[in-house]
Scaffold this motif. Structure first.
Motif, PDB file in Angstrom:
ATOM      1  N   PRO A   5      -2.594   6.168  -4.157  1.00 60.12           N
ATOM      2  CA  PRO A   5      -2.359   6.341  -2.724  1.00 60.12           C
ATOM      3  C   PRO A   5      -1.708   5.099  -2.135  1.00 60.12           C
ATOM      4  N   HIS A   6      -0.916   5.275  -1.105  1.00 55.16           N
ATOM      5  CA  HIS A   6      -0.367   4.118  -0.406  1.00 55.16           C
ATOM      6  C   HIS A   6      -1.488   3.456   0.386  1.00 55.16           C
ATOM      7  N   PRO A   7      -1.607   2.111   0.334  1.00 57.00           N
ATOM      8  CA  PRO A   7      -2.757   1.454   0.975  1.00 57.00           C
ATOM      9  C   PRO A   7      -2.792   1.578   2.492  1.00 57.00           C
ATOM     10  N   PHE A   8      -1.656   1.868   3.136  1.00 55.71           N
ATOM     11  CA  PHE A   8      -1.629   2.048   4.588  1.00 55.71           C
ATOM     12  C   PHE A   8      -1.644   3.519   4.988  1.00 55.71           C
ATOM     13  N   SER A   9      -0.724   4.292   4.461  1.00 56.34           N
ATOM     14  CA  SER A   9      -0.551   5.676   4.912  1.00 56.34           C
ATOM     15  C   SER A   9      -1.408   6.675   4.163  1.00 56.34           C
ATOM     16  N   GLY A  10      -1.815   6.349   2.943  1.00 49.51           N
ATOM     17  CA  GLY A  10      -2.541   7.295   2.113  1.00 49.51           C
ATOM     18  C   GLY A  10      -1.642   8.276   1.405  1.00 49.51           C
ATOM     19  N   ARG A  94     -16.293   1.683  -6.988  1.00 50.36           N
ATOM     20  CA  ARG A  94     -15.265   0.857  -6.352  1.00 50.36           C
ATOM     21  C   ARG A  94     -14.057   1.726  -5.993  1.00 50.36           C
ATOM     22  N   PRO A  95     -14.190   2.532  -4.956  1.00 49.35           N
ATOM     23  CA  PRO A  95     -13.061   3.390  -4.572  1.00 49.35           C
ATOM     24  C   PRO A  95     -11.901   2.558  -4.045  1.00 49.35           C
ATOM     25  N   LYS A  96     -10.694   3.081  -4.193  1.00 49.30           N
ATOM     26  CA  LYS A  96      -9.516   2.407  -3.656  1.00 49.30           C
ATOM     27  C   LYS A  96      -9.574   2.410  -2.134  1.00 49.30           C
ATOM     28  N   ILE A  97      -9.101   1.315  -1.549  1.00 47.09           N
ATOM     29  CA  ILE A  97      -9.226   1.120  -0.112  1.00 47.09           C
ATOM     30  C   ILE A  97      -7.915   1.482   0.573  1.00 47.09           C
ATOM     31  N   VAL A  98      -7.961   2.513   1.399  1.00 47.70           N
ATOM     32  CA  VAL A  98      -6.819   2.960   2.187  1.00 47.70           C
ATOM     33  C   VAL A  98      -7.204   2.895   3.654  1.00 47.70           C
ATOM     34  N   ALA A  99      -6.384   2.231   4.452  1.00 47.21           N
ATOM     35  CA  ALA A  99      -6.655   2.114   5.886  1.00 47.21           C
ATOM     36  C   ALA A  99      -5.339   1.872   6.607  1.00 47.21           C
ATOM     37  N   PRO A 100      -5.193   2.363   7.833  1.00 46.52           N
ATOM     38  CA  PRO A 100      -3.919   2.223   8.541  1.00 46.52           C
ATOM     39  C   PRO A 100      -3.630   0.784   8.932  1.00 46.52           C
TER      40      PRO A 100
END
Length: 549
Positions: A5-10, A94-100
């Motif tokens: 996933p993209h770390p900003f947009s998902g 440890r899930p991947k961190i995605v946030a705007p």
């Protein structure tokens, strides 16, 4: 097949056959198909993050080499780490961190404006569980004064600046030539190239080295064409003139035809030579200050305990990069670019916003006291207690990992030293990481072409100082069109390099058309680069760059 996933947009980046990447953004209801290097193929999404495309679609490391470089086994005989991952996330724990993206607003501190993730250096040092072991130099603060500065673009590509650099930098400053281990026996020699200059660096005694311009004193032919071992003399292949490895004249054929010449050619001219931490430095200027004075006491003290001379060089890669050497180097003198260039680091947590930056004359350091975990550009800021727990956890992991390599010597180090991965710059072009980060960078012009450079990366792994080291790993050379991931010995570092080297040729090209013809460097996060340009302008006799703010 890789999928991230993209770390900003998902948005989901999914690998497809043939090094293609399908990008799907469900929130926007768009998708597109791209080559890994960014060319649009189809779909209503016509542009995607180039660094995500690389991460998911580019040629990859084999799984057994996709390992974080600080836990790569230095040698086949070395103990293996219990951790063999790449520091990424992707498990339930440890899930991947995605946030705007929200932006880092910064905050006012006693030291001036800093990232909103700022944690005072004193907090971590005062809570170190072995405070008596912390080197005093770790406690120093020396941020570069002043605000943002603008630098003219022409110094990055005009040949006149390259020529000035040859005369006022490469002929005048201390520069790392090789490791002592590269020439382990008397008579072993290394050909050191810088611009159009070349020097023979030879071991002449157990702890003695000399360096000579690689040129016969008769008519200038190179005395050696390749690095080598066990030399007893340097004999010119043109007419047979020869000198012993100590530089003294050995043979002048038909000397009867050169009356009065012997005195002029009886000794090869020498560059100054010095050693530090297992590296051999040269300076072509006979009137130069000492290496120690050039480095300064702070740099010498900072590296004193970690004893790089006892490390084993288990990777050494040189790559041609299509940009000026200064631009390539600058990409590794700040962490500000992480938010755009290294999405995998954001998915793992932090964006490296809270790095310390200090300058001491010719040397600048960044990142010697910091904690990963905050991503203020996405509104994620960990508190001091969480940071301290992370800090201690990293120290505990590294202490036990290093115990398998250096034994109980690991007990000599504080939490701070076991966390440290300082990346730095000794003017002009030498960047040895501190702590246990292993990395050593060197950046040089590629001959006399200001549009290309040679980027070199070594890994110096831990090694028991009471055991003999194996022969050093031979240097691998990569051409401009080859990827860093072809150098599997670099582990996950190769992926990071490919992302960085995806930027800098585009920067170099963009600077030639940029208007206005200058670039900006920030007051803090790019202050190590500002310090480099301050030293650069001083060396070349240029007017100091100024800010209009």
């Amino acid at each position: 097949m890789r999928c991230e996933p993209h770390p900003f947009s998902g948005a989901i980046y999914q690998e497809e056959e043939g090094n293609l990447v399908r990008v799907t953004d469900e929130k926007r209801g768009k998708s597109g198909l791209f080559t890994w290097d960014g060319k649009w193929i189809e779909g209503d999404m016509s542009y995607a993050d180039p660094h995500m495309l690389y991460l998911v679609g580019a040629p990859n490391l084999p799984p057994e080499k996709d390992i974080f470089w600080t836990v790569l086994p230095p040698h086949e005989s070395s103990p293996k780490s219990a951790f063999t991952g790449n520091m990424g996330r992707g498990t339930a724990q440890r899930p991947k961190i995605v946030a705007p993206y929200v932006g880092d607003p910064g905050k006012e501190t006693d030291e001036g404006m800093r990232s909103s993730a700022y944690i005072p250096q004193e907090f971590l040092l005062e809570n170190d569980r072995r405070p008596e072991l912390i080197p005093e130099v770790y406690k120093l603060k020396s941020p570069m004064p002043g605000g943002p500065v603008k630098i003219p673009t022409d110094r990055f590509y005009k040949k006149e600046y390259h020529d000035l650099e040859v005369e006022h930098i490469w002929k005048k400053v201390w520069q790392m030539a090789c490791r002592e281990d590269d020439i382990p026996e008397i008579g072993d020699y290394y050909l050191y190239d810088i611009a159009h200059l070349q020097f023979i660096v030879v071991r002449t005694g157990d702890n003695e080295f000399k360096a000579y311009p690689n040129s016969c004193l008769h008519r200038g032919r190179k005395l050696r064409e390749h690095s080598g071992k066990g030399a007893r003399e340097f004999r010119c292949a043109y007419h047979g003139w020869s000198w012993k490895i100590d530089g003294s004249l050995k043979e002048l054929p038909a000397e009867w035809d050169f009356p009065g010449v012997r005195e002029d050619v009886c000794q090869l001219p020498e560059a100054k030579v010095a050693t530090w931490a297992g590296f051999v430095f040269i300076n072509p200027d006979p009137d130069a200050i000492s290496l120690e004075e050039h480095m300064g006491p702070e740099m010498i003290q900072h590296y004193e305990k970690i004893q790089l001379q006892h490390r084993y060089k288990h990777a050494d890669v040189v790559k041609v990069v299509r940009c000026n050497w200064k631009l390539a180097m600058e990409a590794f003198l700040e962490a500000y670019h992480t938010i755009a260039t290294h999405p995998q680091l954001l998915l793992a947590g932090g964006d490296l916003s809270d790095n310390r930056h200090d300058v001491f004359g010719n040397w600048g350091r960044l990142g010697h006291i910091n904690v990963s975990g905050s991503s203020p550009h996405r509104g994620i800021v960990i508190d001091e207690q969480t940071a301290l727990a992370t800090y201690r956890g990293v120290a505990d992991f590294n202490r036990e990992y290093l115990r398998g390599h250096i034994g109980d010597d690991v007990e000599k180090f504080s939490d701070a030293e076991l966390n440290e991965q300082t990346f730095s710059n000794l003017f002009p072009n030498f960047s040895p990481w501190g702590g246990w980060g292993r990395i050593v960078y060197r950046f040089r012009p590629h001959g006399d072409n200001p549009d290309e450079c040679l980027m070199q990366a070594m890994l110096l792994g831990p090694w028991p100082k009471d055991q003999p080291k194996p022969p050093t790993t031979p240097t691998r050379f990569l051409e401009a069109d080859q990827l860093w991931v072809e150098a599997e010995e670099l582990g996950t570092l190769a992926k990071i390099f490919d992302q960085d080297c995806g930027n800098v040729p585009q920067v170099h090209a963009g600077l030639k058309t940029k208007q206005p013809a200058y670039v900006w460097y920030s007051q803090y996060q790019e202050s190590i680069i500002r310090n480099f340009h301050r030293n650069y302008e001083k060396a070349l006799g240029l007017e100091p760059s100024q800010t209009d703010i």
